[in-house]
Motif scaffolding. Structure first.
Motif, PDB file in Angstrom:
ATOM      1  N   ARG A  74      38.864  33.204  28.218  1.00 20.12           N
ATOM      2  CA  ARG A  74      39.300  34.523  28.647  1.00 20.12           C
ATOM      3  C   ARG A  74      39.889  34.464  30.054  1.00 20.12           C
ATOM      4  O   ARG A  74      39.509  33.632  30.859  1.00 20.12           O
ATOM      5  N   PRO A  75      40.817  35.359  30.365  1.00 21.26           N
ATOM      6  CA  PRO A  75      41.386  35.380  31.721  1.00 21.26           C
ATOM      7  C   PRO A  75      40.452  36.054  32.703  1.00 21.26           C
ATOM      8  O   PRO A  75      39.504  36.734  32.326  1.00 21.26           O
ATOM      9  N   ARG A  76      40.730  35.856  34.006  1.00 24.61           N
ATOM     10  CA  ARG A  76      39.981  36.574  35.019  1.00 24.61           C
ATOM     11  C   ARG A  76      40.637  37.929  35.278  1.00 24.61           C
ATOM     12  O   ARG A  76      41.793  38.151  34.957  1.00 24.61           O
ATOM     13  N   THR A  77      39.885  38.804  35.908  1.00 23.85           N
ATOM     14  CA  THR A  77      40.435  40.079  36.336  1.00 23.85           C
ATOM     15  C   THR A  77      41.325  39.872  37.554  1.00 23.85           C
ATOM     16  O   THR A  77      41.046  39.015  38.392  1.00 23.85           O
ATOM     17  N   HIS A  80      45.092  30.948  41.118  1.00 23.91           N
ATOM     18  CA  HIS A  80      45.158  32.284  41.699  1.00 23.91           C
ATOM     19  C   HIS A  80      45.374  33.304  40.593  1.00 23.91           C
ATOM     20  O   HIS A  80      45.926  33.005  39.531  1.00 23.91           O
ATOM     21  N   VAL A  81      44.883  34.523  40.849  1.00 23.05           N
ATOM     22  CA  VAL A  81      45.115  35.671  39.986  1.00 23.05           C
ATOM     23  C   VAL A  81      45.766  36.733  40.855  1.00 23.05           C
ATOM     24  O   VAL A  81      45.143  37.253  41.776  1.00 23.05           O
ATOM     25  N   ARG A  97      41.727  31.430  44.171  1.00 22.60           N
ATOM     26  CA  ARG A  97      40.385  31.132  43.658  1.00 22.60           C
ATOM     27  C   ARG A  97      40.114  29.642  43.808  1.00 22.60           C
ATOM     28  O   ARG A  97      40.952  28.813  43.477  1.00 22.60           O
ATOM     29  N   VAL A  98      38.928  29.307  44.269  1.00 24.97           N
ATOM     30  CA  VAL A  98      38.513  27.920  44.430  1.00 24.97           C
ATOM     31  C   VAL A  98      37.222  27.712  43.650  1.00 24.97           C
ATOM     32  O   VAL A  98      36.242  28.444  43.842  1.00 24.97           O
ATOM     33  N   SER A  99      37.206  26.728  42.768  1.00 23.48           N
ATOM     34  CA  SER A  99      36.018  26.377  41.991  1.00 23.48           C
ATOM     35  C   SER A  99      35.760  24.887  42.146  1.00 23.48           C
ATOM     36  O   SER A  99      36.700  24.090  42.189  1.00 23.48           O
ATOM     37  N   VAL A 100      34.503  24.529  42.218  1.00 22.66           N
ATOM     38  CA  VAL A 100      34.105  23.123  42.350  1.00 22.66           C
ATOM     39  C   VAL A 100      33.272  22.746  41.137  1.00 22.66           C
ATOM     40  O   VAL A 100      32.265  23.399  40.834  1.00 22.66           O
ATOM     41  N   GLY A 101      33.723  21.716  40.419  1.00 21.81           N
ATOM     42  CA  GLY A 101      32.968  21.222  39.277  1.00 21.81           C
ATOM     43  C   GLY A 101      31.960  20.168  39.700  1.00 21.81           C
ATOM     44  O   GLY A 101      32.178  19.428  40.667  1.00 21.81           O
ATOM     45  N   ALA A 102      30.853  20.110  38.997  1.00 26.57           N
ATOM     46  CA  ALA A 102      29.797  19.138  39.311  1.00 26.57           C
ATOM     47  C   ALA A 102      29.142  18.679  38.024  1.00 26.57           C
ATOM     48  O   ALA A 102      29.077  19.424  37.038  1.00 26.57           O
ATOM     49  N   ILE A 103      28.643  17.453  38.028  1.00 27.89           N
ATOM     50  CA  ILE A 103      27.837  16.918  36.924  1.00 27.89           C
ATOM     51  C   ILE A 103      26.397  16.820  37.404  1.00 27.89           C
ATOM     52  O   ILE A 103      26.132  16.295  38.491  1.00 27.89           O
ATOM     53  N   THR A 116      44.275  29.092  31.550  1.00 24.21           N
ATOM     54  CA  THR A 116      45.318  29.157  32.563  1.00 24.21           C
ATOM     55  C   THR A 116      45.262  27.903  33.418  1.00 24.21           C
ATOM     56  O   THR A 116      44.195  27.352  33.659  1.00 24.21           O
ATOM     57  N   PRO A 117      46.414  27.401  33.892  1.00 22.78           N
ATOM     58  CA  PRO A 117      46.412  26.141  34.630  1.00 22.78           C
ATOM     59  C   PRO A 117      45.781  26.274  36.013  1.00 22.78           C
ATOM     60  O   PRO A 117      45.755  27.352  36.607  1.00 22.78           O
ATOM     61  N   ALA A 118      45.273  25.155  36.522  1.00 30.22           N
ATOM     62  CA  ALA A 118      44.719  25.093  37.873  1.00 30.22           C
ATOM     63  C   ALA A 118      45.018  23.713  38.443  1.00 30.22           C
ATOM     64  O   ALA A 118      45.142  22.732  37.698  1.00 30.22           O
ATOM     65  N   HIS A 119      45.123  23.612  39.764  1.00 31.44           N
ATOM     66  CA  HIS A 119      45.361  22.319  40.412  1.00 31.44           C
ATOM     67  C   HIS A 119      44.015  21.684  40.743  1.00 31.44           C
ATOM     68  O   HIS A 119      43.171  22.293  41.401  1.00 31.44           O
ATOM     69  N   PHE A 120      43.834  20.450  40.265  1.00 29.67           N
ATOM     70  CA  PHE A 120      42.556  19.755  40.435  1.00 29.67           C
ATOM     71  C   PHE A 120      42.704  18.611  41.430  1.00 29.67           C
ATOM     72  O   PHE A 120      43.612  17.782  41.314  1.00 29.67           O
ATOM     73  N   THR A 121      41.813  18.585  42.419  1.00 27.13           N
ATOM     74  CA  THR A 121      41.749  17.489  43.375  1.00 27.13           C
ATOM     75  C   THR A 121      40.378  16.845  43.281  1.00 27.13           C
ATOM     76  O   THR A 121      39.373  17.451  43.664  1.00 27.13           O
TER      77      THR A 121
END
Length: 429
Positions: free
Chosen positions: A271-274, A349-350, A355-361, A412-417
C-alpha cells in the motif's frame, strides 16, 4: 461506455433477473452490513436515527431502508440508480411509512436535497468513482453526520484490495445465470481512509468482516468485507497561513487476518503512504527483519496491512537501540545490540516530504512473539519467504527487497544505501 454506465447496466440486468425469479429478500430483523447474517454490528453504529433523515445509497430492493424505518423510526430516503432494482423496491414496499423511494443518481440527488443526518451504503459505493461520490456526500451531509460504508475487501478469487484509486473488473453472480461484468473500486483500508480524510471526513473505525464458521458452508471462502465508520467534519474557516496544517488521526480500529495462501497473486502488492507530513520526530524509522525456522515475522497493523516490527527513532537513541526497543514493545521478543545488523538507509518521498527508513536484521532473540494490547500492530505470524502475503506496508516492502532483491514485491521505488558496501551496491529498489 463509461465505467459507471457499465455498472448501471449490469445492475439493471441483475434486477430484471430477480424480478423474473420473483425473489425479494425479507426485511431483516437487524441491519446486516455483509451477506452473512449475524456478522458484525447492526444499526447501532449509525447512532440514534429516530426521527432523523437517513440516506440509503444504492438501496436495491429496499429491505434495509424498511428495517430502519420500522424498527428505528428513521426517515429514510432510499435512492437507487437501477430502474429494475427500484421497481423491485416499490413493487413490494411502496407506501411504507418513513421510507421515500427515489430512482436516480445519488450525486445528482445530493445537489438539491437538504443535508442528511446520516448516510450508509451496503456494497454499493464501490461502483462509483470515489472522487465523485465523496465530495457529493460531504456536501450532502450535515456536520457531524455519520457515514457507514460496507465495501468489498477480498473477492471470491482471493484477490485483496488495490493500492491505487482505479477500478477493476468484478463479477455479479446470481444462481444459474451468466455472470455480469462490472468495474469496482476495491481499495485498501488505508486508501479509503486517505480518500475520506481528504474529502472532509474523520474515519473512526475500519473492521474487516468475514463469514463465521457456523454461517458458512464453504470453510475456505476467501471473501472479506470492509466496514468503514466515518463522520462528516465541521466546516472550517479559511486556513491561517501562520499556523501549521492539521494532521488527521488514523482510524481507531482495523481487524482481520491474511487471505489463504492458495489465493495469493503472483506479485505481492504494497500500500502507498499518505501524502500528509509526519510529526517532526517521526521522519526516521526502522524496520526489523526477523527470520526464523518458520519464516519471516510479520504483524497486522490496525489499519489492515502487514508489516515488519519497527517504528520511529526517539531522541537520543541509536538505530540499534530503536530496533531492540520496538521489537520488545511490539512483539515481546528480546534482543541485544550484538544481535542487530543494520542493512542500510532507504530514501524516498511522498509529495514534498522526505522519508528515511533503516532496515535491520535481527540475528538472534529470546521469547515468542505475541500481541501487545497497547500496540497498533499485532497478530504476529511467521510467513515463508515463498508465500509472503499481499498488502504489505510499503516501508516493509522496500526493506525486504533491499535485503532480498529477488522477492517479487511491488512497491514505490526508494534509493538504498547499504552500510556494508562489500555486500550490496547502492541504488534504487
Amino acid at each position: 461506455m463509461s465505467v459507471e454506465d457499465l455498472n448501471a447496466e449490469a445492475w439493471t440486468v441483475y434486477g430484471q433477473r430477480q424480478l423474473s425469479h420473483g425473489y425479494m429478500p425479507p426485511v431483516p430483523e437487524r441491519l446486516e452490513w455483509t451477506p452473512w447474517e449475524g456478522v458484525g454490528p447492526g444499526a447501532e453504529i449509525l447512532g440514534d436515527v429516530s426521527g432523523q433523515r437517513v440516506l440509503d445509497i444504492g438501496s436495491g430492493p429496499g429491505h434495509h431502508a424498511v428495517h430502519l424505518a420500522r424498527t428505528h423510526d428513521a426517515r429514510v430516503t432510499a435512492i437507487e440508480l437501477s430502474v429494475t432494482q427500484h421497481q423491485r423496491a416499490i413493487g413490494t414496499h411502496a407506501g411504507t411509512p418513513g421510507v421515500r423511494f427515489v430512482h436516480g443518481d445519488v450525486i445528482d440527488h445530493l445537489r438539491t436535497a437538504q443535508p442528511f443526518d446520516a448516510a450508509y451504503a451496503i456494497g454499493s459505493l464501490a461502483f462509483t468513482d470515489p472522487h465523485r461520490s465523496l465530495p457529493a456526500l460531504r456536501d450532502g451531509l450535515r456536520p457531524g453526520a455519520p457515514l457507514v460504508l460496507s465495501l468489498l475487501h477480498t473477492d471470491l478469487h482471493g484477490r485483496g484490495p488495490s493500492t491505487t484509486v482505479a477500478p477493476r473488473e468484478q463479477m455479479i453472480l446470481l444462481r444459474d445465470n451468466p455472470p455480469l461484468a462490472t468495474q469496482m473500486w476495491v481499495l485498501a483500508p488505508r486508501l479509503w481512509e486517505d480518500l475520506l480524510t481528504g474529502h472532509g471526513f474523520r474515519v473512526e473505525a475500519i473492521d474487516l468482516l468475514r463469514p463465521s464458521d457456523e454461517n458458512e458452508n464453504n470453510p475456505v471462502n476467501p471473501v472479506v468485507q470492509q466496514l468503514i465508520r466515518a463522520r462528516r467534519l465541521p466546516d472550517r474557516p479559511a486556513p491561517d497561513s501562520s499556523r501549521p496544517a492539521h494532521v488527521s488521526s488514523r482510524p481507531a480500529h482495523v481487524s482481520g487476518r491474511p487471505a489463504p495462501a492458495s489465493s495469493r497473486p503472483a506479485r505481492i502488492s504494497s500500500r502507498p503512504r499518505t501524502p500528509r507530513p509526519p510529526a517532526p520526530h517521526a521522519a526516521i524509522g526502522v524496520g526489523a527483519i526477523v527470520l526464523g525456522d518458520q519464516g519471516l515475522l510479520l504483524g497486522r497493523h490496525r489499519h489492515g496491512t502487514l508489516e515488519l516490527p519497527g517504528g520511529t527513532v526517539e531522541a537520543g537513541e541509536s538505530l540499534e537501540e530503536t530496533v531492540i526497543r520496538e521489537l520488545a514493545e511490539e512483539t515481546g521478543l528480546i534482543a541485544r545490540p550484538d544481535d542487530v545488523t543494520l542493512l542500510g538507509t532507504l530514501l524516498d518521498h511522498v509529495g514534498d516530504v522526505v522519508r528515511v527508513s533503516v532496515g535491520a536484521i535481527v540475528n538472534a532473540w529470546r521469547g515468542e512473539p505475541f500481541t501487545r494490547p497497547d500496540e497498533s500492530v499485532g497478530d504476529w505470524a511467521w510467513y515463508p519467504l515463498d508465500q509472503l502475503p499481499d498488502d504489505l506496508f510499503v516501508c516493509s516492502a522496500q526493506i525486504l527487497t533491499a535485503w532480498r532483491p529477488d522477492l517479487p514485491i511491488d512497491h514505490t521505488p526508494a534509493h538504498f544505501t547499504p552500510y556494508d558496501r562489500r555486500t550490496a551496491p547502492s541504488g534504487d529498489v
